[in-house]
Design a protein around this motif. Structure first.
Motif, PDB file in Angstrom:
ATOM      1  N   GLN A   1       0.845  -1.215   0.000  1.00 51.20           N
ATOM      2  CA  GLN A   1       0.000   0.000   0.000  1.00 51.20           C
ATOM      3  C   GLN A   1       0.870   1.252   0.000  1.00 51.20           C
ATOM      4  N   ILE A   2       1.980   1.166   0.793  1.00 48.76           N
ATOM      5  CA  ILE A   2       2.891   2.332   0.840  1.00 48.76           C
ATOM      6  C   ILE A   2       3.492   2.590  -0.534  1.00 48.76           C
ATOM      7  N   ASN A   3       3.906   1.487  -1.221  1.00 49.86           N
ATOM      8  CA  ASN A   3       4.463   1.646  -2.571  1.00 49.86           C
ATOM      9  C   ASN A   3       3.437   2.257  -3.524  1.00 49.86           C
ATOM     10  N   GLU A   4       2.186   1.768  -3.411  1.00 49.11           N
ATOM     11  CA  GLU A   4       1.127   2.331  -4.252  1.00 49.11           C
ATOM     12  C   GLU A   4       0.921   3.807  -3.927  1.00 49.11           C
ATOM     13  N   LYS A   5       0.929   4.109  -2.613  1.00 49.77           N
ATOM     14  CA  LYS A   5       0.774   5.514  -2.208  1.00 49.77           C
ATOM     15  C   LYS A   5       1.948   6.353  -2.706  1.00 49.77           C
ATOM     16  N   ASN A   6       3.160   5.751  -2.649  1.00 47.99           N
ATOM     17  CA  ASN A   6       4.340   6.478  -3.136  1.00 47.99           C
ATOM     18  C   ASN A   6       4.222   6.782  -4.623  1.00 47.99           C
ATOM     19  N   GLU A   7       3.739   5.757  -5.370  1.00 46.36           N
ATOM     20  CA  GLU A   7       3.547   5.987  -6.806  1.00 46.36           C
ATOM     21  C   GLU A   7       2.538   7.101  -7.043  1.00 46.36           C
ATOM     22  N   LYS A   8       1.433   7.044  -6.284  1.00 45.57           N
ATOM     23  CA  LYS A   8       0.434   8.111  -6.421  1.00 45.57           C
ATOM     24  C   LYS A   8       1.023   9.449  -5.998  1.00 45.57           C
ATOM     25  N   LEU A   9       1.832   9.416  -4.926  1.00 44.95           N
ATOM     26  CA  LEU A   9       2.461  10.656  -4.456  1.00 44.95           C
ATOM     27  C   LEU A   9       3.410  11.225  -5.502  1.00 44.95           C
ATOM     28  N   LEU A  10       4.210  10.303  -6.125  1.00 44.89           N
ATOM     29  CA  LEU A  10       5.126  10.760  -7.180  1.00 44.89           C
ATOM     30  C   LEU A  10       4.354  11.343  -8.358  1.00 44.89           C
ATOM     31  N   SER A  11       3.235  10.673  -8.696  1.00 47.06           N
ATOM     32  CA  SER A  11       2.396  11.194  -9.778  1.00 47.06           C
ATOM     33  C   SER A  11       1.843  12.566  -9.421  1.00 47.06           C
ATOM     34  N   CYS A  12       1.398  12.687  -8.148  1.00 43.87           N
ATOM     35  CA  CYS A  12       0.879  13.985  -7.687  1.00 43.87           C
ATOM     36  C   CYS A  12       1.975  15.044  -7.703  1.00 43.87           C
ATOM     37  N   LEU A  13       3.185  14.639  -7.247  1.00 42.10           N
ATOM     38  CA  LEU A  13       4.298  15.593  -7.266  1.00 42.10           C
ATOM     39  C   LEU A  13       4.636  16.019  -8.691  1.00 42.10           C
ATOM     40  N   HIS A  14       4.591  15.033  -9.614  1.00 38.83           N
ATOM     41  CA  HIS A  14       4.839  15.367 -11.021  1.00 38.83           C
ATOM     42  C   HIS A  14       3.796  16.363 -11.535  1.00 38.83           C
ATOM     43  N   ASN A  15       2.524  16.076 -11.205  1.00 37.40           N
ATOM     44  CA  ASN A  15       1.446  16.990 -11.619  1.00 37.40           C
ATOM     45  C   ASN A  15       1.606  18.357 -10.974  1.00 37.40           C
ATOM     46  N   ILE A  16       2.022  18.315  -9.674  1.00 38.99           N
ATOM     47  CA  ILE A  16       2.216  19.593  -8.974  1.00 38.99           C
ATOM     48  C   ILE A  16       3.328  20.397  -9.637  1.00 38.99           C
ATOM     49  N   ASN A  17       4.454  19.711  -9.953  1.00 40.24           N
ATOM     50  CA  ASN A  17       5.565  20.399 -10.627  1.00 40.24           C
ATOM     51  C   ASN A  17       5.125  20.934 -11.991  1.00 40.24           C
ATOM     52  N   LYS A  18       4.348  20.089 -12.687  1.00 40.52           N
ATOM     53  CA  LYS A  18       3.836  20.523 -13.987  1.00 40.52           C
ATOM     54  C   LYS A  18       2.940  21.744 -13.829  1.00 40.52           C
ATOM     55  N   ASN A  19       2.059  21.685 -12.806  1.00 43.48           N
ATOM     56  CA  ASN A  19       1.162  22.822 -12.559  1.00 43.48           C
ATOM     57  C   ASN A  19       1.946  24.053 -12.133  1.00 43.48           C
ATOM     58  N   ILE A  20       3.015  23.804 -11.335  1.00 43.37           N
ATOM     59  CA  ILE A  20       3.856  24.948 -10.917  1.00 43.37           C
ATOM     60  C   ILE A  20       4.501  25.598 -12.134  1.00 43.37           C
ATOM     61  N   ASN A  21       5.052  24.736 -13.034  1.00 42.59           N
ATOM     62  CA  ASN A  21       5.666  25.283 -14.251  1.00 42.59           C
ATOM     63  C   ASN A  21       4.636  26.026 -15.096  1.00 42.59           C
ATOM     64  N   THR A  22       3.427  25.403 -15.202  1.00 40.16           N
ATOM     65  CA  THR A  22       2.358  26.078 -15.954  1.00 40.16           C
ATOM     66  C   THR A  22       1.993  27.403 -15.304  1.00 40.16           C
ATOM     67  N   THR A  23       1.925  27.385 -13.973  1.00 38.29           N
ATOM     68  CA  THR A  23       1.589  28.615 -13.247  1.00 38.29           C
ATOM     69  C   THR A  23       2.656  29.677 -13.468  1.00 38.29           C
ATOM     70  N   ILE A  24       3.933  29.234 -13.429  1.00 40.34           N
ATOM     71  CA  ILE A  24       5.029  30.190 -13.669  1.00 40.34           C
ATOM     72  C   ILE A  24       4.919  30.786 -15.066  1.00 40.34           C
ATOM     73  N   GLU A  25       4.632  29.907 -16.055  1.00 42.15           N
ATOM     74  CA  GLU A  25       4.479  30.395 -17.431  1.00 42.15           C
ATOM     75  C   GLU A  25       3.305  31.357 -17.532  1.00 42.15           C
ATOM     76  N   LYS A  26       2.191  30.998 -16.864  1.00 43.30           N
ATOM     77  CA  LYS A  26       1.013  31.875 -16.896  1.00 43.30           C
ATOM     78  C   LYS A  26       1.316  33.206 -16.226  1.00 43.30           C
ATOM     79  N   GLU A  27       2.035  33.141 -15.082  1.00 41.80           N
ATOM     80  CA  GLU A  27       2.394  34.391 -14.414  1.00 41.80           C
ATOM     81  C   GLU A  27       3.293  35.240 -15.300  1.00 41.80           C
ATOM     82  N   LYS A  28       4.233  34.550 -15.997  1.00 41.64           N
ATOM     83  CA  LYS A  28       5.101  35.273 -16.933  1.00 41.64           C
ATOM     84  C   LYS A  28       4.271  35.892 -18.048  1.00 41.64           C
ATOM     85  N   GLU A  29       3.302  35.089 -18.573  1.00 46.90           N
ATOM     86  CA  GLU A  29       2.431  35.600 -19.634  1.00 46.90           C
ATOM     87  C   GLU A  29       1.589  36.765 -19.129  1.00 46.90           C
TER      88      GLU A  29
END
Length: 403
Positions: free
Chosen positions: A107-135
């Motif tokens: 379960q922890i491994n599954e949660k870690n995978e989900k957490l990594l996916s969430c972190l990836h999405n968060i980083n992606k959203n952060i980059n998108t947010t940075i680009e939007k703020e720049k725009e």
């Protein structure tokens, strides 16, 4: 034999130094014992009994100790069984815990995978947010720049409005002046019949004259002094210059206002001798300029009134006519230019178009001095070929070149 008796016998044998190692030796020792017992009489017997009693007591003590040990052993065995049972329980618990731990790890491994996916999405959203703020920042800067531009344009509009008001006053003055000129020309027309026909405009006179032409009856034309004959005038947009071939050939308009003298007349005049061409230009802001050519000549109708010569030029307006040299005249219904479409239709009037023009003094008239839909009156060399400008005054004049 009972364990107790066996222990007692063993104890007696130990205490009496009997070893059973050698059967013969044992027999000898027993015999010796009986012999000594017989020899020592009653005292020895008492001592033996005492020793036996002691040995019995020791045997009883050993038996009790052995029983205690056996009981302890039994208790220990029971304890061992209990411990084994408990150990088995603990082992089962450990197995269960390990199973649970494995499940939790999964379960922890599954949660870690989900957490990594969430972190990836968060980083992606952060980059998108940075680009939007720049725009957004770029848009803010663009809005700021446009606001500044709008303020500049508002100021310019205000200045233009003031200029327009000034131009309106000037236009009214010019209109009044034009009316006076028209009245004077009308008066001159009434005197026209009294005037004799002449070969060219007089040096000193102004007005409308009969000019003798070869191969044609006299031409009625306005003269502007110093021998200049006016062949075209634009001043108020009262005459439409978007005419057909026949009208440009024969001439049209009002000699006291806007008009074109006619291509056939120009051909007959310029073929007889060398003529100068003077062009006066004016913009809506009141600025003026001129250009003069020393050898203006056009061909006949069979040559489509080809612009055969313009000669050398002088004057502040610059040269925008040599580009059209050796070009046929084009009108809205007679396309003789080199462009794919009709330059005359695009520019709203006839001219010696090439592809299409650096000048067109017969284009559409616009009182605000701005080109509309490619239609305008322009002379490119005067204002750095800014074709958004449309002239508000033109006067073309010719006279015989003095030698």
């Amino acid at each position: 034999m009972e364990p107790r008796v066996l222990v007692a016998i063993l104890s007696v044998l130990v205490l009496t130094d009997l070893t059973f190692a050698d059967e013969e030796s044992s027999k000898i020792k027993v015999s010796e014992k009986f012999i000594r017992s017989a020899e020592c009489s009653g005292s020895c017997f008492k001592a033996a009994l005492s020793e036996i009693k002691t040995k019995d007591e020791q045997i009883d003590a050993l038996i009790k100790s052995n029983e205690a040990l056996m009981k302890t052993q039994s208790d220990n065995e029971e304890l061992i069984r209990t411990i084994k049972i408990e150990n088995n329980k603990k082992n089962n618990e450990i197995i269960n815990k390990e199973t649970l731990i494995n499940l939790l790890n999964k379960q922890i491994n599954e949660k870690n995978e989900k957490l990594l996916s969430c972190l990836h999405n968060i980083n992606k959203n952060i980059n998108t947010t940075i680009e939007k703020e720049k725009e957004i920042q770029e848009n803010k800067e663009e809005i700021k720049r446009r606001d500044q531009l709008l303020n500049k344009k508002d100021k310019e509009i205000q200045e233009r409005t003031e200029q327009a008001r000034s131009k309106d006053a000037l236009f009214r003055d010019l209109t009044s002046h034009i009316n006076v000129i028209s009245q004077n020309l009308t008066k001159a027309n009434t005197k026209l019949e009294k005037c004799d026909e002449i070969n060219s405009c007089p040096i000193s006179g102004k007005g409308i004259y009969h000019i003798k032409l070869s191969e044609k009856s006299a031409l009625v034309a306005p003269c502007n002094g110093s021998g200049w004959m006016v062949i075209q005038r634009r001043m108020d947009g009262s005459v439409d210059f978007g005419r057909n071939w026949t009208e440009y050939r024969d001439g049209f308009g009002n000699l006291t206002g806007e008009f074109f003298i006619g291509l056939q007349n120009l051909h007959l005049i310029t073929k007889s001798r060398q003529h100068e061409l003077l062009i006066r230009l004016g913009k809506v802001d009141g600025s003026t300029a001129f250009v003069k050519y020393d050898n203006f000549r056009i061909g006949s109708e069979k040559d489509f009134y080809l612009l055969e010569s313009v000669g050398n030029h002088t004057g502040g307006a610059g040269d925008s006519l040599n580009y059209h040299l050796n070009m046929k005249f084009s009108t809205t219904d007679r396309d003789n230019d080199l462009a794919e479409g009709s330059c005359a239709k695009w520019h709203g009037g006839g001219w010696w178009f090439r592809e299409c023009a650096e000048s067109c003094l017969n284009g559409g008239f616009h009182k605000d001095g701005k080109m509309k839909n490619s239609s305008s009156i322009y002379w490119g060399s005067w204002y750095n070929y800014d074709y958004s400008v449309s002239l508000t005054f033109v006067e073309m004049m010719i006279r015989p070149k003095p030698f």
